[in-house]
Each structure stands twice: as structure tokens, then as C-alpha cells.
Design an enzyme around this catalytic site. Structure first.
Site, mmCIF file in Angstrom:
data_model
loop_
_atom_site.group_PDB
_atom_site.id
_atom_site.type_symbol
_atom_site.label_atom_id
_atom_site.label_comp_id
_atom_site.label_asym_id
_atom_site.label_seq_id
_atom_site.Cartn_x
_atom_site.Cartn_y
_atom_site.Cartn_z
ATOM 1 N N GLY A 41 1.109 -1.239 0.240
ATOM 2 C CA GLY A 41 0.105 -0.251 -0.180
ATOM 3 C C GLY A 41 0.528 1.146 -0.343
ATOM 4 O O GLY A 41 0.332 2.227 -0.978
ATOM 5 N N ASN A 43 4.071 1.623 -0.572
ATOM 6 C CA ASN A 43 5.271 1.983 -1.922
ATOM 7 C C ASN A 43 4.038 1.935 -3.321
ATOM 8 O O ASN A 43 4.517 2.913 -3.661
ATOM 9 C CB ASN A 43 5.253 0.692 -2.483
ATOM 10 C CG ASN A 43 6.861 -0.190 -1.262
ATOM 11 O OD1 ASN A 43 7.021 0.489 -0.340
ATOM 12 N ND2 ASN A 43 6.484 -1.837 -1.094
ATOM 13 N N ALA A 218 9.128 -8.168 -16.814
ATOM 14 C CA ALA A 218 10.042 -7.962 -17.906
ATOM 15 C C ALA A 218 9.532 -7.590 -19.050
ATOM 16 O O ALA A 218 9.788 -6.644 -19.808
ATOM 17 C CB ALA A 218 11.808 -8.018 -18.095
ATOM 18 N N LYS A 219 9.102 -8.680 -19.501
ATOM 19 C CA LYS A 219 8.039 -9.282 -20.661
ATOM 20 C C LYS A 219 7.351 -7.710 -21.314
ATOM 21 O O LYS A 219 6.223 -7.809 -22.130
ATOM 22 C CB LYS A 219 7.436 -9.637 -20.235
ATOM 23 C CG LYS A 219 8.745 -11.474 -21.116
ATOM 24 C CD LYS A 219 7.821 -12.567 -21.051
ATOM 25 C CE LYS A 219 9.505 -13.614 -21.203
ATOM 26 N NZ LYS A 219 8.609 -14.503 -19.972
ATOM 27 N N GLY A 220 6.222 -7.245 -19.940
ATOM 28 C CA GLY A 220 5.091 -6.836 -20.132
ATOM 29 C C GLY A 220 4.071 -7.021 -19.443
ATOM 30 O O GLY A 220 4.608 -7.313 -18.363
ATOM 31 N N GLY A 246 5.679 -4.248 -8.604
ATOM 32 C CA GLY A 246 4.613 -4.732 -9.251
ATOM 33 C C GLY A 246 3.311 -3.818 -8.500
ATOM 34 O O GLY A 246 2.475 -2.964 -9.161
ATOM 35 N N ASP A 247 4.182 -2.880 -7.917
ATOM 36 C CA ASP A 247 3.595 -0.958 -6.716
ATOM 37 C C ASP A 247 3.740 -0.542 -7.989
ATOM 38 O O ASP A 247 2.945 0.475 -7.762
ATOM 39 C CB ASP A 247 4.756 -1.337 -5.229
ATOM 40 C CG ASP A 247 4.503 -2.284 -4.733
ATOM 41 O OD1 ASP A 247 3.190 -3.000 -4.872
ATOM 42 O OD2 ASP A 247 5.284 -2.996 -3.165
ATOM 43 N N LYS A 280 17.123 0.294 -9.591
ATOM 44 C CA LYS A 280 17.575 0.824 -7.991
ATOM 45 C C LYS A 280 16.822 -0.392 -6.770
ATOM 46 O O LYS A 280 16.032 -0.943 -7.097
ATOM 47 C CB LYS A 280 17.278 2.326 -7.682
ATOM 48 C CG LYS A 280 17.378 3.347 -8.715
ATOM 49 C CD LYS A 280 16.997 4.908 -8.834
ATOM 50 C CE LYS A 280 16.978 5.817 -9.740
ATOM 51 N NZ LYS A 280 16.746 6.651 -9.572
ATOM 52 N N SER A 286 13.342 3.494 -4.536
ATOM 53 C CA SER A 286 13.681 3.269 -5.826
ATOM 54 C C SER A 286 12.678 3.787 -7.102
ATOM 55 O O SER A 286 12.575 3.730 -8.504
ATOM 56 C CB SER A 286 13.614 1.566 -6.812
ATOM 57 O OG SER A 286 12.203 0.854 -6.965
HETATM 58 O O1 RIB Z 1 5.799 -5.625 -3.573
HETATM 59 C C1 RIB Z 1 6.444 -5.513 -2.046
HETATM 60 C C2 RIB Z 1 6.559 -5.039 -0.261
HETATM 61 O O2 RIB Z 1 5.791 -6.479 -0.027
HETATM 62 C C3 RIB Z 1 7.631 -4.722 0.064
HETATM 63 O O3 RIB Z 1 8.078 -3.838 -0.260
HETATM 64 C C4 RIB Z 1 7.370 -5.905 1.217
HETATM 65 O O4 RIB Z 1 6.828 -4.563 2.361
HETATM 66 C C5 RIB Z 1 6.061 -6.678 1.330
HETATM 67 O O5 RIB Z 1 4.873 -5.846 1.335
#
Ligand code: RIB
Length: 306
Positions: A41, A43, A218-220, A246-247, A280, A286
Site C-alpha cells: 500500500g 509503496n 520485464a516482458k510487459g 508490481g507496486d 534501483k 526506487s
Molecule cells: O511489494 C513489495 C512489498 O511487499 C515490500 O515492500 C514488502 O513490504 C511487502 O509488502
């Protein structure tokens, strides 16, 4: 631009870099250790803010030093944290992460205060959700809470993007409220109980999800709904750490939607955000800015790459 709400986890990441992951029962020496703020969340909130959105975070931390640090970083990033609550006598969510030389990771989360993000909290924040045009959810808070939040948003016409991570069974009541679900390969297999990507995605559509975006690293990614299936190619970069990839993708897609980009353009933008984030170390550290993403995409268009 629509305001973006994130309802989800706030963690402290305890990160250990290793040459190679240990086998079960094996002890290996690590290369580097650090703590850094994370949580899917939080992130997503930091990433969306860096990309230029107006972002409000909803969630809970514990009354420990990690909670204070995590909130400080969110606040310094410009995320609205006025509605984040501190639970007394509870620890902040923790993620223990191992990262290898290829930038791959293993993550174990200890939920802590994230477990206390309950349905009463969702009732309390409803008036503030009403001011948002788009909500990002993940599965690091209780499933019942995610369900209630998604139902409320669907009733109010607020767009919902669900990152089904960590993967857990999602029932029809939840899926019917989701505009975009964004599983990676493993998550799609688990949620749909189906190994074939297209069949899995169709199962989710049949259960009521409006659009499936299958993240392919990396493939999209693949975009699948009742009318079409599209592949949107990713960008090749040298990965330093895939934590939070993913975040960053979800945040990129949400910001692009909030700006009114059409789906394909929004997913190209999300791919670029995800690619830059893995170059990063760290999760929140990052996350790229909108300017960095624009430069990256323009460079690629001119054939230079990074
Ligand atoms: O998606 C990455 C995150 O998953 C990390 O920051 C960790 O806290 C977990 O929630």
C-alpha cells in the site's frame, strides 16, 4: 486529475542481500543489510505521488519506531497521511526480504497493525473516500476489509484497481466490484485455479471483474476483457532489485488512468514505471518521478535505451 486513494499495508522492510538464496537448512553469509519503508500500500502511495498524483493513504501502523519512520517517509513524499491511524500495543507490519544478485526476492510479511485495518475503519473513512476518483487495493490487509472497501467504492462509482498480492482466494462478491485486477503469473494461477493464462483471465471476467491486467515482469503485460486481448511489451533494463516492481506498475497505471490516458497508453506508462523501479535498490526509494519516466520513454523512442 482524479485524486487517488490507497487503502493498504504500511510495512518496514528488513532487507538482506545475498549472492544466492540458501537451500532449506543451509546457512549463507549475506552481502548487505538495511531497513527501508515498504508495504504494498505505502509503496503504491509513494510511487503515485512521485508520478505527480494527489494521493491519500489509508491504513494503520503500530506504536513503534518503525511506524514513525514509515509515516515520516510517506509525509516527506507528500502523501496525505492524516487518516492513517496508530494502533497502541501493536507492532508495525514487517517484511523480511532476501534479494539475490539477479535482483530476485523472497518476502515474508508479519502483518502487525495491517491486520487491524478493519471494516469499522472503512466506515470511518467513507466520507474521505468520496473525494477520490480512484482507489488502489492490495491483499496485505484483511480480505473482509478489502471486500467492504471495494463494495463501497463500486456503489459510489469510484474506480477500483486490485493488486491481488499476496495471492488469496477472491470470491465473486469482491470480484464484481473490481474494475482492474493486476495479478502476476503466479497470482493469476492461484486465484483462478487455472494454469493457462487466457482461461484464468476469462474465469475472473466470468466472476465479474471488468478487466484483467496480467503483469509479466520485464516482458510487459497482457490486457484482457470481454472484447479484446492485448499484449503490451515491456522494457529491457538491468534489474538491481525487483522489490516493489508490481507496486510501481500499479501506481503508474493508476496515475495514467487518473490523467485520462486510454488503456494501452496507460499500460505502456505503467511498464516504464515498473522498469525504472527495478533499476534501483529498495521499494519506495526506487520509485521514479514522472519526469524520469518521460525521459526514459522519449529516449527509447529515439532508440537510445538506458
Ligand atoms: O511489494 C513489495 C512489498 O511487499 C515490500 O515492500 C514488502 O513490504 C511487502 O509488502
Amino acid at each position: 486529475m482524479k485524486k487517488i486513494a490507497i487503502i493498504g499495508s504500511i510495512n518496514m522492510d528488513i532487507v538482506s542481500s545475498v549472492m544466492q538464496f540458501p537451500e532449506p537448512g543451509e546457512t549463507v553469509k549475506g552481502l548487505e543489510f538495511r531497513t527501508c519503508p515498504g508495504g504494498k500500500g505505502a509503496n503504491q502511495a509513494v510511487a503515485a505521488k512521485r508520478l505527480g498524483a494527489d494521493v491519500v493513504m489509508f491504513g494503520k501502523v503500530g506504536d513503534d519506531i518503525y511506524g514513525k519512520q514509515a509515516l515520516q517517509v510517506l509525509e516527506n513524499s507528500g502523501v496525505d497521511i492524516r487518516h492513517v491511524e496508530t494502533c497502541q500495543g501493536v507492532n508495525t507490519g514487517i517484511a523480511v526480504i532476501h534479494v539475490n544478485k539477479e535482483g530476485e526476492n523472497y518476502i515474508v510479511i508479519q502483518e502487525g497493525a495491517n491486520k487491524h485495518v478493519d471494516i469499522d475503519y472503512i466506515k470511518k473513512i467513507q466520507p474521505f473516500l468520496d473525494t477520490c476518483g480512484l482507489v488502489l487495493l492490495q491483499l496485505e490487509i484483511p480480505m473482509e476489509t478489502v471486500k467492504r472497501a471495494a463494495q463501497y467504492c463500486a456503489e459510489q462509482g469510484i474506480e477500483v484497481i486490485l493488486d491481488p498480492a499476496p495471492a488469496a482466494p477472491c470470491d465473486g462478491q469482491l470480484l464484481r466490484c473490481i474494475d482492474f485486477i493486476t495479478p502476476n503469473e503466479g497470482e493469476l494461477k492461484k486465484i483462478a485455479c487455472e494454469d493457462d493464462m487466457e482461461k484464468g483471465a476469462r474465469k475472473l471476467l466470468d466472476a465479474g471483474v471488468k478487466n484483467v491486467i496480467k503483469k509479466a515482469g520485464a516482458k510487459g503485460c497482457y490486457f484482457i476483457n470481454r472484447d479484446r486481448m492485448d499484449y503490451i511489451a515491456g522494457f529491457k533494463v538491468k534489474a538491481a532489485d525487483t522489490t516493489g516492481a508490481g507496486d510501481s506498475f500499479n501506481a503508474g497505471f493508476a496515475v495514467a488512468r487518473a490523467k485520462g490516458y486510454e488503456d494501452r497508453k496507460a499500460l505502456e506508462y505503467a511498464n516504464a514505471v515498473g522498469a525504472l523501479a527495478v533499476t534501483k535498490m529498495g521499494a519506495q526509494d526506487s520509485m521514479p518521478t514522472h519526469k524520469e519516466v518521460e525521459l526514459f520513454m522519449n529516449d527509447l523512442k529515439r532508440g537510445r535505451g538506458i
